[in-house]
Design a protein around this motif. Structure first.
Motif, PDB file in Angstrom:
ATOM      1  N   GLU A 258      22.717  38.634  30.536  1.00 53.57           N
ATOM      2  CA  GLU A 258      22.315  39.146  28.898  1.00 53.57           C
ATOM      3  C   GLU A 258      23.341  40.364  28.227  1.00 53.57           C
ATOM      4  OE1 GLU A 258      19.869  37.580  26.197  1.00 53.57           O
ATOM      5  OE2 GLU A 258      21.124  36.051  27.013  1.00 53.57           O
ATOM      6  N   GLU A 259      22.891  41.039  29.147  1.00 52.63           N
ATOM      7  CA  GLU A 259      23.182  42.559  29.090  1.00 52.63           C
ATOM      8  C   GLU A 259      24.451  42.992  29.556  1.00 52.63           C
ATOM      9  OE1 GLU A 259      20.888  44.999  28.006  1.00 52.63           O
ATOM     10  OE2 GLU A 259      19.272  43.232  27.080  1.00 52.63           O
ATOM     11  N   ARG A 260      25.245  42.938  30.787  1.00 54.39           N
ATOM     12  CA  ARG A 260      26.297  43.599  31.498  1.00 54.39           C
ATOM     13  C   ARG A 260      27.926  41.963  31.242  1.00 54.39           C
ATOM     14  NH1 ARG A 260      24.964  48.165  33.166  1.00 54.39           N
ATOM     15  NH2 ARG A 260      26.985  48.326  34.380  1.00 54.39           N
ATOM     16  N   ILE A 261      28.756  42.654  31.390  1.00 56.31           N
ATOM     17  CA  ILE A 261      29.801  42.010  31.222  1.00 56.31           C
ATOM     18  C   ILE A 261      29.847  42.628  33.464  1.00 56.31           C
ATOM     19  CG2 ILE A 261      32.799  41.516  31.395  1.00 56.31           C
ATOM     20  CD1 ILE A 261      31.805  41.683  28.841  1.00 56.31           C
ATOM     21  N   TYR A 262      30.693  41.548  34.242  1.00 56.13           N
ATOM     22  CA  TYR A 262      31.499  41.833  35.471  1.00 56.13           C
ATOM     23  C   TYR A 262      32.593  41.078  35.328  1.00 56.13           C
ATOM     24  CZ  TYR A 262      26.279  41.478  35.942  1.00 56.13           C
ATOM     25  OH  TYR A 262      25.108  42.382  35.286  1.00 56.13           O
ATOM     26  N   ILE A 263      33.666  41.461  36.221  1.00 50.90           N
ATOM     27  CA  ILE A 263      34.628  41.606  36.389  1.00 50.90           C
ATOM     28  C   ILE A 263      34.916  41.433  37.885  1.00 50.90           C
ATOM     29  CG2 ILE A 263      37.406  41.793  35.581  1.00 50.90           C
ATOM     30  CD1 ILE A 263      36.374  42.659  33.522  1.00 50.90           C
ATOM     31  N   SER A 264      35.733  40.209  38.324  1.00 46.27           N
ATOM     32  CA  SER A 264      35.876  41.548  39.965  1.00 46.27           C
ATOM     33  C   SER A 264      37.056  40.593  40.467  1.00 46.27           C
ATOM     34  CB  SER A 264      34.705  40.644  41.599  1.00 46.27           C
ATOM     35  OG  SER A 264      34.675  39.525  41.005  1.00 46.27           O
ATOM     36  N   LYS A 265      38.068  40.872  41.816  1.00 40.24           N
ATOM     37  CA  LYS A 265      39.277  40.651  41.933  1.00 40.24           C
ATOM     38  C   LYS A 265      39.841  40.707  43.308  1.00 40.24           C
ATOM     39  CE  LYS A 265      41.971  44.179  40.130  1.00 40.24           C
ATOM     40  NZ  LYS A 265      43.230  44.905  39.155  1.00 40.24           N
ATOM     41  N   GLY A 266      40.753  40.267  43.743  1.00 38.89           N
ATOM     42  CA  GLY A 266      41.196  41.088  45.135  1.00 38.89           C
ATOM     43  C   GLY A 266      40.437  40.122  46.103  1.00 38.89           C
ATOM     44  N   VAL A 267      41.722  39.918  47.369  1.00 45.25           N
ATOM     45  CA  VAL A 267      41.442  39.201  48.747  1.00 45.25           C
ATOM     46  C   VAL A 267      41.480  39.804  50.017  1.00 45.25           C
ATOM     47  CG1 VAL A 267      42.437  37.689  50.150  1.00 45.25           C
ATOM     48  CG2 VAL A 267      42.498  37.140  47.586  1.00 45.25           C
ATOM     49  N   LEU A 268      42.152  40.928  49.957  1.00 40.18           N
ATOM     50  CA  LEU A 268      42.361  41.610  51.361  1.00 40.18           C
ATOM     51  C   LEU A 268      41.128  42.975  50.615  1.00 40.18           C
ATOM     52  CD1 LEU A 268      45.620  41.244  53.066  1.00 40.18           C
ATOM     53  CD2 LEU A 268      43.130  40.961  53.291  1.00 40.18           C
TER      54      LEU A 268
END
Lengths: 491, 165
Positions: A258-268
């Motif tokens: 509802e309120e936030r956006i989450y972006i995650s990335k990367g393997v190591l």
């Protein structure tokens, strides 16, 4: 007074690791020249030892003196070995949250977290270099709770239950996406760069060059070998490029609640970024020339807080999204924003105004050319050819720039697209713009066009301009902005 | 320029013209003095002749710029500068060759200050500086009472705070 607690003891180790990283070159040189007896080598050894000792002492002292506490409103931080500083950072100033888990962090099951505020200056963020995941989750959820409750004083059970809204995953790249990405980013070229820089470094240490020269000469004799090597190198480069892209963008995930956006990335090296939807100041869609050919685009969220270094920058939604998907994603993530597909072009007179504008760069180049008249390509009129080519290129780039320019002012949104080869679209909301301007040079006054400008909060502050808009439209734009109070809530 | 939004109407003080003239006269005299000293040094130590030419060139440029910024610019500047303050916006319009119009919401103003240098003091004028989150704007020469009034007015209006900034 609440109980202050120390940072995690492992932060000493991480500080030391950061130190080692920055002193890696010195350490390498010292180790290589370990047997050497020259005064420089000795000085290097002493320097390294002293700084290692000092860093260890300093980081231990720092750990002893640094303390923090969190309540439901703010971070309370205490720092300083000799000069004590106490700082309180209220949650409502926090613009975005970044989490970075390096390989080293992973080994110890730790992570690092940064809370960025929109203020300027040195102390613009609250950073924890090393803490357990559990603690990071706790801190992040405290900030999140605060944002969701809006008014921090009400803490009834029902509201807390409502808060745990579902998180929707909007995008994870498929293998195909990753391979496509590795080609557009030209990341396979990186092997050449790394190779070249490694070679030059190695060459300095040992005298490889002479050795290689002879070797190269013998290789050059056979075309087959060269061909083989080239093919081999390309295959190697592409493989490395794909792997590199996979490591960098492999575990991409874009999610939101509802309120936030989450972006995650990367393997190591894992990075995670989260921002409140209300804190998004603007959206930027960038298409490099290569991406335009392949129909891909990069969407970036502009935040008033820092977004990390270029390399760790995580405000970007997956940088290789198909254009349609990118637009759809903006609509999904930010229902408050709308990408207008049918933007308006500038009229012909704007093109004329742009073409007629003085070509200062060309003049500056041409004046010395006409004075000295150097021969270029062994032609006596070479200088004239250079000058004319330059002029043609400049004119072409202006035409291209005109071709790529479009805009839309609709509802609460303004959308500006510009660029010559790379195309950038900037989209923001009326209530997020902090000031506007309309500027006209004498030439623009004759053509009845004007340059509009708008300023948005970002780090650094974002100045957007759109030159040569018809004056009527520019006036409309000012009027549109003056009506901003309709959308603005007052405290 | 706009029909619906009131175009700013307030002018700068009339004394702005001589004040600006004095300001640029002083800076140009300083420039010329520097070039004079440079010339003297280059003659005294008999530097290459091209150094003389550079000094001549710069002196010429300074003289041309003096004609513009002492003789003409103050008049034009005063003639075209307008500002306006209402409860929602601060508006500043300036320039003829490079016409510029700025619209700044009161709620986005972070600070206002009045300043007075020695030249402005001589004419009993104050300059106003307005800072927003993104940039700063100036109203260069206002009579004392007006300056203080405008400053307080902006400060009063700027107290309004918007949700979610």
């Amino acid at each position: 007074m609440m109980k202050m607690r120390r940072y995690h003891p492992l932060s000493i180790l991480f500080e030391f690791a950061a130190f080692l990283k920055s002193y890696a070159i010195l350490a390498f040189v010292v180790v290589v020249n370990y047997g050497s007896d020259s005064w420089i080598a000795r000085l290097g050894r002493i320097l390294l030892l002293v700084s290692v000792a000092l860093t260890i002492i300093a980081s231990i002292l720092k750990w002893i003196t640094r303390k923090y506490a969190v309540d439901e409103l703010a971070f309370h931080l205490k720092t300083g070995i000799f000069e004590k500083t106490e700082r309180t950072v209220y949650f409502d100033k926090i613009q975005n949250v970044q989490r970075h888990t390096s390989f080293l962090h992973k080994l110890f099951g730790m992570t690092s977290i940064t809370f960025e505020t929109g203020t300027s200056g040195m102390n613009s963020n609250v950073k924890f270099d090393a803490l357990t995941r559990l603690e990071a989750d706790r801190l992040e959820s405290l900030v999140k709770e605060f944002m969701q409750l809006g008014k921090p004083t009400t803490d009834s059970e029902t509201e807390k239950a409502a808060m745990t809204s579902d998180r929707v995953v909007h995008f994870t790249p498929t293998r195909k996406d990753t391979i496509k990405a590795s080609f557009t980013s030209f990341s396979f070229l990186i092997i050449l760069v790394i190779g070249a820089s490694l070679f030059s470094k190695v060459a300095q240490l040992f005298e490889v060059v002479d050795y290689v020269k002879g070797w190269v000469a013998s290789v050059l004799i056979s075309g087959w070998i060269i061909g083989g090597i080239v093919v081999g190198l390309i295959v190697l480069a592409v493989t490395i490029g794909v792997i590199w892209t996979f490591v960098k963008y492999g575990n991409y995930e874009i999610a939101s609640d509802e309120e936030r956006i989450y972006i995650s990335k990367g393997v190591l090296d894992e990075t995670a970024f989260s921002i409140g939807k209300k804190r998004v100041q603007a959206v930027e869609i960038t298409q490099s020339f290569m991406k335009r050919i392949l129909g891909l685009a990069e969407v970036k969220l502009i935040s008033a807080g820092n977004l990390g270094d270029d390399e760790d920058e995580v405000s970007s939604l997956y940088p290789f999204l198909p254009v349609k998907r990118a637009y759809a994603m903006i609509a999904e993530l930010l229902p408050d924003y709308q990408v207008v597909p049918d933007t308006e072009r500038l009229p012909r007179k704007s093109l004329l105004a742009r073409l007629i504008k003085p070509y200062w760069f060309w003049l500056i180049v041409t004046i010395p050319l006409t004075i000295f008249r150097p021969e270029v390509f062994e032609l006596p009129i070479g200088w004239a050819i250079v000058s004319i080519t330059l002029l043609v290129l400049l004119i072409l780039s202006r035409v291209l720039g005109y071709w790529n320019t479009s805009y839309a002012v609709k509802g609460r949104f303004i959308q500006l697209s510009q660029g010559t080869f790379e195309k950038t679209t900037f989209l923001t909301r009326r209530d997020k713009i902090i000031e506007v301007s309309v500027k006209r040079t004498k030439l623009q006054q004759w053509f009845g066009v004007a340059t509009i400008g708008l300023i948005n909060r970002a780090k650094p502050v974002r100045h957007e301009t759109l030159p040569d808009m018809p004056i009527k439209e520019a006036q409309q734009f000012v009027k549109w902005y003056a009506e901003r109070t309709k959308n603005v809530q007052l405290k | 320029m706009e029909e619906d939004i009131q175009t700013p109407t307030h002018c700068l003080a009339v004394e702005a013209v001589p004040a600006l003239r004095w300001g640029s006269t002083i800076s140009h005299v300083i420039m010329l003095a520097i070039f004079g000293v440079l010339y003297a040094i280059s003659v005294y130590f008999s530097w290459w002749s091209w150094t003389h030419w550079i000094v001549y060139g710069f002196t010429g440029l300074t003289l041309i710029s003096a004609v513009w910024s002492i003789g003409l610019r103050p008049v034009y500047f005063h003639k075209h500068f307008r500002y306006g303050v209402n409860d929602e916006f601060l508006q500043i319009k300036s320039g003829a060759f490079h016409e510029s119009y700025e619209l700044i919401p009161m709620a986005k103003i972070q600070a206002v200050s009045t300043n007075q240098g020695p030249i402005l003091r001589r004419f009993g004028l104050y300059s106003l500086e307005i800072e927003t989150m993104g940039s700063s704007h100036g109203i260069p020469a206002l009579p004392k009472e007006v300056a203080i009034e405008v400053r307080n007015q902006i400060a009063r209006y700027a107290k309004i705070r918007e949700v979610d900034e």
